[in-house]
Scaffold this motif. Structure first.
Motif, PDB file in Angstrom:
ATOM      1  N   LYS A  10     -20.381 -30.027  11.159  1.00  0.00           N
ATOM      2  CA  LYS A  10     -20.893 -31.402  11.213  1.00  0.00           C
ATOM      3  C   LYS A  10     -22.027 -31.519  12.235  1.00  0.00           C
ATOM      4  O   LYS A  10     -23.048 -32.152  11.977  1.00  0.00           O
ATOM      5  CB  LYS A  10     -19.757 -32.359  11.572  1.00  0.00           C
ATOM      6  N   ILE A  11     -21.862 -30.889  13.406  1.00  0.00           N
ATOM      7  CA  ILE A  11     -22.908 -30.908  14.429  1.00  0.00           C
ATOM      8  C   ILE A  11     -24.166 -30.221  13.912  1.00  0.00           C
ATOM      9  O   ILE A  11     -25.279 -30.727  14.095  1.00  0.00           O
ATOM     10  CB  ILE A  11     -22.413 -30.234  15.733  1.00  0.00           C
ATOM     11  N   VAL A  12     -24.001 -29.075  13.242  1.00  0.00           N
ATOM     12  CA  VAL A  12     -25.138 -28.338  12.688  1.00  0.00           C
ATOM     13  C   VAL A  12     -25.892 -29.220  11.698  1.00  0.00           C
ATOM     14  O   VAL A  12     -27.128 -29.308  11.730  1.00  0.00           O
ATOM     15  CB  VAL A  12     -24.677 -27.020  12.024  1.00  0.00           C
ATOM     16  N   GLU A  13     -25.146 -29.908  10.830  1.00  0.00           N
ATOM     17  CA  GLU A  13     -25.779 -30.784   9.835  1.00  0.00           C
ATOM     18  C   GLU A  13     -26.464 -31.977  10.498  1.00  0.00           C
ATOM     19  O   GLU A  13     -27.618 -32.290  10.199  1.00  0.00           O
ATOM     20  CB  GLU A  13     -24.723 -31.268   8.845  1.00  0.00           C
ATOM     21  N   ASN A  14     -25.762 -32.638  11.404  1.00  0.00           N
ATOM     22  CA  ASN A  14     -26.307 -33.838  12.044  1.00  0.00           C
ATOM     23  C   ASN A  14     -27.543 -33.553  12.889  1.00  0.00           C
ATOM     24  O   ASN A  14     -28.470 -34.364  12.932  1.00  0.00           O
ATOM     25  CB  ASN A  14     -25.242 -34.526  12.918  1.00  0.00           C
ATOM     26  N   ARG A  15     -27.550 -32.435  13.565  1.00  0.00           N
ATOM     27  CA  ARG A  15     -28.678 -32.092  14.440  1.00  0.00           C
ATOM     28  C   ARG A  15     -29.759 -31.279  13.740  1.00  0.00           C
ATOM     29  O   ARG A  15     -30.793 -30.981  14.336  1.00  0.00           O
ATOM     30  CB  ARG A  15     -28.184 -31.325  15.667  1.00  0.00           C
ATOM     31  N   GLY A  16     -29.498 -30.889  12.501  1.00  0.00           N
ATOM     32  CA  GLY A  16     -30.482 -30.105  11.752  1.00  0.00           C
ATOM     33  C   GLY A  16     -30.750 -28.742  12.377  1.00  0.00           C
ATOM     34  O   GLY A  16     -31.896 -28.318  12.471  1.00  0.00           O
ATOM     35  N   ILE A  17     -29.694 -28.060  12.780  1.00  0.00           N
ATOM     36  CA  ILE A  17     -29.882 -26.769  13.455  1.00  0.00           C
ATOM     37  C   ILE A  17     -29.304 -25.599  12.649  1.00  0.00           C
ATOM     38  O   ILE A  17     -28.856 -24.601  13.204  1.00  0.00           O
ATOM     39  CB  ILE A  17     -29.283 -26.786  14.888  1.00  0.00           C
ATOM     40  N   SER A  18     -29.343 -25.721  11.332  1.00  0.00           N
ATOM     41  CA  SER A  18     -28.823 -24.640  10.493  1.00  0.00           C
ATOM     42  C   SER A  18     -29.647 -23.360  10.636  1.00  0.00           C
ATOM     43  O   SER A  18     -29.194 -22.287  10.260  1.00  0.00           O
ATOM     44  CB  SER A  18     -28.768 -25.070   9.027  1.00  0.00           C
ATOM     45  N   HIS A  19     -30.844 -23.472  11.183  1.00  0.00           N
ATOM     46  CA  HIS A  19     -31.656 -22.278  11.439  1.00  0.00           C
ATOM     47  C   HIS A  19     -31.166 -21.533  12.684  1.00  0.00           C
ATOM     48  O   HIS A  19     -31.526 -20.377  12.894  1.00  0.00           O
ATOM     49  CB  HIS A  19     -33.136 -22.654  11.584  1.00  0.00           C
ATOM     50  N   LEU A  20     -30.321 -22.184  13.491  1.00  0.00           N
ATOM     51  CA  LEU A  20     -29.767 -21.558  14.695  1.00  0.00           C
ATOM     52  C   LEU A  20     -28.311 -21.127  14.501  1.00  0.00           C
ATOM     53  O   LEU A  20     -27.908 -20.061  14.948  1.00  0.00           O
ATOM     54  CB  LEU A  20     -29.859 -22.509  15.894  1.00  0.00           C
ATOM     55  N   ILE A  21     -27.535 -21.981  13.861  1.00  0.00           N
ATOM     56  CA  ILE A  21     -26.133 -21.666  13.567  1.00  0.00           C
ATOM     57  C   ILE A  21     -26.024 -21.592  12.049  1.00  0.00           C
ATOM     58  O   ILE A  21     -26.068 -22.607  11.361  1.00  0.00           O
ATOM     59  CB  ILE A  21     -25.180 -22.716  14.177  1.00  0.00           C
ATOM     60  N   HIS A  22     -25.910 -20.374  11.534  1.00  0.00           N
ATOM     61  CA  HIS A  22     -26.011 -20.122  10.099  1.00  0.00           C
ATOM     62  C   HIS A  22     -24.706 -20.331   9.341  1.00  0.00           C
ATOM     63  O   HIS A  22     -24.694 -20.943   8.281  1.00  0.00           O
ATOM     64  CB  HIS A  22     -26.485 -18.686   9.848  1.00  0.00           C
ATOM     65  N   GLU A  23     -23.608 -19.751   9.853  1.00  0.00           N
ATOM     66  CA  GLU A  23     -22.340 -19.796   9.137  1.00  0.00           C
ATOM     67  C   GLU A  23     -21.183 -19.921  10.112  1.00  0.00           C
ATOM     68  O   GLU A  23     -21.253 -19.424  11.235  1.00  0.00           O
ATOM     69  CB  GLU A  23     -22.113 -18.510   8.330  1.00  0.00           C
ATOM     70  N   VAL A  24     -20.119 -20.544   9.630  1.00  0.00           N
ATOM     71  CA  VAL A  24     -18.879 -20.660  10.405  1.00  0.00           C
ATOM     72  C   VAL A  24     -17.750 -20.317   9.438  1.00  0.00           C
ATOM     73  O   VAL A  24     -17.658 -20.913   8.363  1.00  0.00           O
ATOM     74  CB  VAL A  24     -18.688 -22.090  10.958  1.00  0.00           C
ATOM     75  N   LYS A  25     -16.903 -19.356   9.821  1.00  0.00           N
ATOM     76  CA  LYS A  25     -15.834 -18.923   8.918  1.00  0.00           C
ATOM     77  C   LYS A  25     -14.486 -18.842   9.623  1.00  0.00           C
ATOM     78  O   LYS A  25     -14.402 -18.393  10.760  1.00  0.00           O
ATOM     79  CB  LYS A  25     -16.167 -17.556   8.313  1.00  0.00           C
ATOM     80  N   VAL A  26     -13.464 -19.274   8.894  1.00  0.00           N
ATOM     81  CA  VAL A  26     -12.077 -19.099   9.301  1.00  0.00           C
ATOM     82  C   VAL A  26     -11.446 -18.248   8.192  1.00  0.00           C
ATOM     83  O   VAL A  26     -11.154 -18.749   7.111  1.00  0.00           O
ATOM     84  CB  VAL A  26     -11.327 -20.445   9.427  1.00  0.00           C
ATOM     85  N   PRO A  27     -11.276 -16.963   8.436  1.00  0.00           N
ATOM     86  CA  PRO A  27     -10.749 -16.074   7.396  1.00  0.00           C
ATOM     87  C   PRO A  27      -9.319 -16.429   6.992  1.00  0.00           C
ATOM     88  O   PRO A  27      -8.445 -16.584   7.847  1.00  0.00           O
ATOM     89  CB  PRO A  27     -10.779 -14.695   8.048  1.00  0.00           C
ATOM     90  N   VAL A  28      -9.097 -16.574   5.690  1.00  0.00           N
ATOM     91  CA  VAL A  28      -7.760 -16.834   5.159  1.00  0.00           C
ATOM     92  C   VAL A  28      -7.490 -15.879   4.004  1.00  0.00           C
ATOM     93  O   VAL A  28      -8.419 -15.356   3.390  1.00  0.00           O
ATOM     94  CB  VAL A  28      -7.592 -18.292   4.669  1.00  0.00           C
ATOM     95  N   GLU A  29      -6.212 -15.654   3.747  1.00  0.00           N
ATOM     96  CA  GLU A  29      -5.816 -14.857   2.596  1.00  0.00           C
ATOM     97  C   GLU A  29      -4.726 -15.603   1.854  1.00  0.00           C
ATOM     98  O   GLU A  29      -4.005 -16.411   2.435  1.00  0.00           O
ATOM     99  CB  GLU A  29      -5.336 -13.469   3.016  1.00  0.00           C
ATOM    100  N   LEU A  30      -4.618 -15.333   0.568  1.00  0.00           N
ATOM    101  CA  LEU A  30      -3.607 -15.953  -0.266  1.00  0.00           C
ATOM    102  C   LEU A  30      -2.308 -15.175  -0.112  1.00  0.00           C
ATOM    103  O   LEU A  30      -2.286 -13.953  -0.263  1.00  0.00           O
ATOM    104  CB  LEU A  30      -4.063 -15.926  -1.724  1.00  0.00           C
ATOM    105  N   VAL A  31      -1.235 -15.874   0.213  1.00  0.00           N
ATOM    106  CA  VAL A  31       0.068 -15.240   0.415  1.00  0.00           C
ATOM    107  C   VAL A  31       1.047 -15.837  -0.582  1.00  0.00           C
ATOM    108  O   VAL A  31       1.123 -17.059  -0.742  1.00  0.00           O
ATOM    109  CB  VAL A  31       0.572 -15.485   1.859  1.00  0.00           C
ATOM    110  N   SER A  32       1.800 -14.981  -1.263  1.00  0.00           N
ATOM    111  CA  SER A  32       2.821 -15.427  -2.201  1.00  0.00           C
ATOM    112  C   SER A  32       4.188 -15.184  -1.585  1.00  0.00           C
ATOM    113  O   SER A  32       4.464 -14.095  -1.095  1.00  0.00           O
ATOM    114  CB  SER A  32       2.726 -14.666  -3.517  1.00  0.00           C
ATOM    115  N   GLU A  33       5.026 -16.207  -1.637  1.00  0.00           N
ATOM    116  CA  GLU A  33       6.391 -16.079  -1.131  1.00  0.00           C
ATOM    117  C   GLU A  33       7.342 -16.531  -2.233  1.00  0.00           C
ATOM    118  O   GLU A  33       7.117 -17.547  -2.884  1.00  0.00           O
ATOM    119  CB  GLU A  33       6.586 -16.953   0.106  1.00  0.00           C
ATOM    120  N   THR A  34       8.394 -15.746  -2.439  1.00  0.00           N
ATOM    121  CA  THR A  34       9.391 -16.086  -3.434  1.00  0.00           C
ATOM    122  C   THR A  34      10.675 -16.452  -2.710  1.00  0.00           C
ATOM    123  O   THR A  34      11.173 -15.678  -1.898  1.00  0.00           O
ATOM    124  CB  THR A  34       9.642 -14.904  -4.392  1.00  0.00           C
TER     125      THR A  34
END
Length: 178
Positions: A26-50
């Protein structure tokens, strides 16, 4: 300019990973600084539980709990923005000084491929046909998809028995099964 951007690891308070990601985006979008902060990731994986009744439930689990990956051009301003987001405990590095991940670390952790699940049309439980290798033509059910979305485990029916087979995700097809 993007060749100067590197991946950094931000330590977060437990359970704040998605909040840190959302606030930073949201800060990147509001301040227009996508040229400075390119990507933000929270790695997740799909887990199956029975459960004990045989009901399988799928959920997402964080691959690296309490960490967020940020691809950015490091400067005093970007450091300050990331460091002061609610839930951020600071950058990973000696004495809190940010140290970028090496290209080898990025590759080994699968950071560049994280979050590309939209391009993978398969999910656990899908029926598929094996397209390559010695089991070409066999029909099976996906039982697991790797966190980097490159490998799948397919339970293939061989002589009436379910046999787990690990394959590249490009080796299966969701063609109509007759």
């Amino acid at each position: 300019m993007s060749e100067n951007a590197k991946w950094y690891v931000v330590h977060t308070y437990s359970g704040y990973e998605n909040k840190v990601k959302a606030n930073l985006e949201k800060i990147v979008e509001n301040r227009g600084i996508s040229h400075l902060i390119h990507e933000v990731k929270v790695p997740v994986e799909l887990v199956s539980e029975t459960n004990s009744e045989g009901v399988t439930k799928e959920s997402e689990a964080k691959v690296f709990p309490s960490y967020v990956f940020v691809k950015m051009i490091m400067s005093d301003a970007t450091w300050h923005i990331v460091r002061n987001i609610t839930g951020s405990a600071g950058f990973v590095g000696p004495e809190g000084r940010p140290v970028p991940l090496t290209p080898r670390e990025v590759e080994k952790l699968g950071i560049e491929s994280i979050g590309t699940s939209a391009s993978v049309e398969f999910k656990v439980g899908d029926s598929v046909v094996i397209k390559d290798g010695p089991m070409k033509g066999f029909v099976g059910t996906i039982s697991e998809i790797s966190s980097d979305l490159k490998k799948v485990t397919v339970l293939a029916s061989v002589f009436g028995h379910s046999t787990p087979v690990e394959l590249d995700i490009t080796s299966i097809s969701a063609e109509e099964i007759n």
